[in-house]
Design a protein around this motif. Structure first.
Motif, short mmCIF file in Angstrom:
data_model
loop_
_atom_site.label_atom_id
_atom_site.label_comp_id
_atom_site.label_asym_id
_atom_site.label_seq_id
_atom_site.Cartn_x
_atom_site.Cartn_y
_atom_site.Cartn_z
N VAL A 68 0.83 -1.20 0.00
CA VAL A 68 0.00 0.00 0.00
C VAL A 68 0.86 1.25 0.00
N LYS A 69 2.00 1.22 0.70
CA LYS A 69 2.88 2.38 0.77
C LYS A 69 4.33 1.95 0.63
N ASP A 70 5.20 2.94 0.43
CA ASP A 70 6.64 2.72 0.26
C ASP A 70 6.94 1.79 -0.91
N ALA A 71 6.17 1.93 -1.99
CA ALA A 71 6.37 1.09 -3.17
C ALA A 71 7.59 1.56 -3.96
N GLU A 72 8.25 0.61 -4.61
CA GLU A 72 9.32 0.92 -5.56
C GLU A 72 8.74 1.27 -6.92
#
Length: 342
Positions: free
Chosen positions: A139-143
């Protein structure tokens, strides 16, 4: 479809400002740029006569005020609403390494069959990526972000870094949770500005909030530990009045005498004519330290945004220099400006 000298994107602006976003893109890439609306006045496809890397670099370097979000179009699929077809197209169109920190974002037009929600499609894509590619979408901190936009006849998908989309929220529609006892929804505008402009309000010492009532912006700055001088003849929310870091002047800003260099932050969110607002702000700039930050909203009353911003910056020059102007998701008929005192 995209090529070495041609790239395609889906752009999103606030409702009613799609044409302004298109005009900014056209100014960047010239008359060969092509546009077609997918959702009237808001979401549109655009193709530019340069490679995707060149297009992204140009749009990041000279970020348009009205383009809130963009996604690349790498795959274009004739689509009849079949989940299986969509899953197959994603697997065929993208080669993803196992363990990639990937976020899947799905949007659709209202014309897509009502029983097929964006959430259902996202779950289906998440499932096939987990099973076939050994990727557990995040959901967050995606590359990387896999963006999918669905219309009744076509599915458009693209893979990109979050920063290349201008926003890591689907369509740039950043959502904040409303808190119990929240003074006003205007707080969301300043929260979004903090993110959009890369600011950290905890790093400021003392702020003046011009036209503060009922106190949405003041409340956020107080939460960040900033000393706030709030100025407005209208009433401030009673819950703020006893805060130890608040000084409140229930007066017109022009009638308040502020000490020189007293503040390192000035904020102003007033429903005034932009040039009147600029005159008021300029009259108080002696109280803002050199190098201090100003965050102001500009009301686009006459639908002439480029002229309005140009005139406002001329009025504020040379004391304030623009760092970035953006129509945020939580703006309506307005822009938010981030400026520095010279």
């Amino acid at each position: 479809m995209p090529s070495a000298d041609h790239s395609v994107f889906i752009g999103t602006a606030n409702h009613g400002y799609g044409q302004q976003a298109q005009e900014e893109i056209r100014r960047l890439f010239g008359s060969e740029t092509k546009f077609s609306f997918m959702v009237p006045t808001e979401i549109f496809m655009f193709s530019v006569p340069v490679s995707r890397a060149e297009a992204v670099a140009s749009l990041l370097e000279r970020e348009p005020m009205f383009l809130r979000h963009m996604q690349p179009v790498d795959v274009e699929l004739e689509w009849n609403g079949s989940i299986d077809t969509l899953q197959d197209a994603i697997l065929a169109g993208f080669r993803l390494a196992a363990g990639t920190k990937l976020a899947v974002q799905v949007r659709k037009t209202e014309q897509v069959q009502s029983g097929l929600s964006a959430g259902v499609c996202k779950q289906a894509i998440d499932s096939v990526l987990t099973e076939a590619c050994h990727i557990a979408p995040v959901v967050k901190d995606a590359e990387l972000i896999l963006s999918v936009f669905l219309t009744p006849q076509t599915a458009y998908a693209g893979l990109s870094r979050p920063e290349d989309n201008l926003s890591d929220w689907p369509g740039g529609a950043i959502r904040f949770r409303r808190e119990e006892g929240q003074v006003s929804r205007a707080k969301f505008k300043l929260l979004e500005a903090e993110q959009a402009f890369g600011l950290d309000f905890t790093q400021y010492r003392s702020a003046v909030d011009i036209g503060a009532a009922p106190g949405g912006w003041t409340s956020l700055l107080l939460e960040r530990g900033v000393k706030v001088t709030a100025i407005d003849p209208a009433k401030l929310d009673a819950g703020l009045l006893k805060h130890p870091k608040l000084t409140y002047y229930p007066k017109n800003a022009g009638d308040v005498r502020l000490q020189p260099d007293a503040f390192d932050l000035l904020v102003c969110d007033m429903s005034w004519n932009p040039r009147q607002m600029a005159k008021l702000v300029k009259g108080l700039l002696h109280a803002l330290q050199q190098g201090g930050t100003a965050i102001v909203t500009v009301k686009l009353m006459h639908k002439k945004p480029f002229q309005t911003v140009r005139e406002l910056l001329e009025d504020l020059a040379p004391a304030l220099t623009l760092q970035k102007a953006k129509q945020l998701f939580h703006n309506r008929d307005e822009l938010t400006l981030f400026l520095i005192k010279a």
